[in-house]
Design an enzyme around this catalytic site. Structure first.
Site, mmCIF file in Angstrom:
data_model
loop_
_atom_site.group_PDB
_atom_site.id
_atom_site.type_symbol
_atom_site.label_atom_id
_atom_site.label_comp_id
_atom_site.label_asym_id
_atom_site.label_seq_id
_atom_site.Cartn_x
_atom_site.Cartn_y
_atom_site.Cartn_z
ATOM 1 C CG ASP A 243 -1.686 1.181 1.318
ATOM 2 O OD1 ASP A 243 -2.452 1.584 0.405
ATOM 3 O OD2 ASP A 243 -1.673 1.821 2.563
ATOM 4 C CG ASP B 164 -1.615 7.714 0.328
ATOM 5 O OD1 ASP B 164 -0.600 8.273 0.129
ATOM 6 O OD2 ASP B 164 -2.687 7.902 -0.066
HETATM 7 MG MG MG Z 1 -2.706 3.166 3.373
#
Ligand code: MG
Ligand code: ZN
Length: 189
Positions: free
Chosen positions: A12, A14
């Site tokens: 992922d 962020d």
């Molecule tokens: Mg995230």
């Protein structure tokens, strides 16, 4: 979980690589992309260990008109350049640009983005590991039939408390996870 079988990490963005934007929640400009401590080093360790590195990220700010595709491309160009400069170049960056309302098949917790990362890598789901900070990452991994690990950066500390996270291995940050994944592997370069 035996970490030695993994050859592909699906990260992922962020909350795993960079800190989440404070106001809107969306990184809208390359200058707003701030690497989390240890993330660049973690990528370099994973790369040296011979792992294929994908990024799979929900960017609903595009679908909501808050971030343009040009801005997103500029953000990812900077991310790629800095990762490469630190020895942790990324093999693939996959984005879901759709707003939640679009009900697309790629926005996590849907499995589409993870499945796409697996197809592109040419590495099996069984040899792939999703790394996230959000329950949506864990759910997308589950629906794609891929193992998942959690980091305690971003939303990770809250996510860790959820029933959904039971049994999922948790690491303080990407650096700690990278060291665990690289342990016992020969260095590639
Ligand atoms: Mg995230
Ligand atoms: Zn999508």
């Amino acid at each position: 979980m035996d970490l030695r079988g993994f050859r592909h990490v699906i990260l992922d963005r962020d909350g795993v690589l960079n800190s989440e934007a404070e106001d809107s929640g969306y990184v809208r400009d390359p200058a707003e992309f701030h690497w989390l401590p240890g993330a660049l080093e973690g990528l370099a360790i994973l790369r040296r260990a011979g792992l294929y590195l994908s990024v799979a990220t929900n960017q609903a700010g595009v679908g909501r008109g808050l971030v343009s595709l040009e801005q997103l491309a500029a953000i990812h160009a900077r991310m790629q350049a800095e990762a490469s400069a630190h020895g942790g170049g990324l093999d693939a960056v996959l984005v879901c640009p759709h707003a939640h309302e679009a009900q697309c098949a790629c926005r996590k917790p849907a499995p589409g983005l993870i499945q796409e990362a697996i197809t592109r890598s040419g590495i099996t789901a069984r040899e792939s590991l999703v790394v996230g900070d959000d329950p949506r990452d864990l759910e997308a991994a589950r629906r794609a039939g891929v193992a998942a690990a959690l980091v305690r950066t971003g939303k990770g500390r809250q996510t860790e408390q959820l029933p959904r996270a039971a049994g999922v291995p948790v690491y303080d940050d990407l650096l700690q996870l990278a060291r665990a994944l690289a342990a016992g592997r020969p260095s590639v370069q």
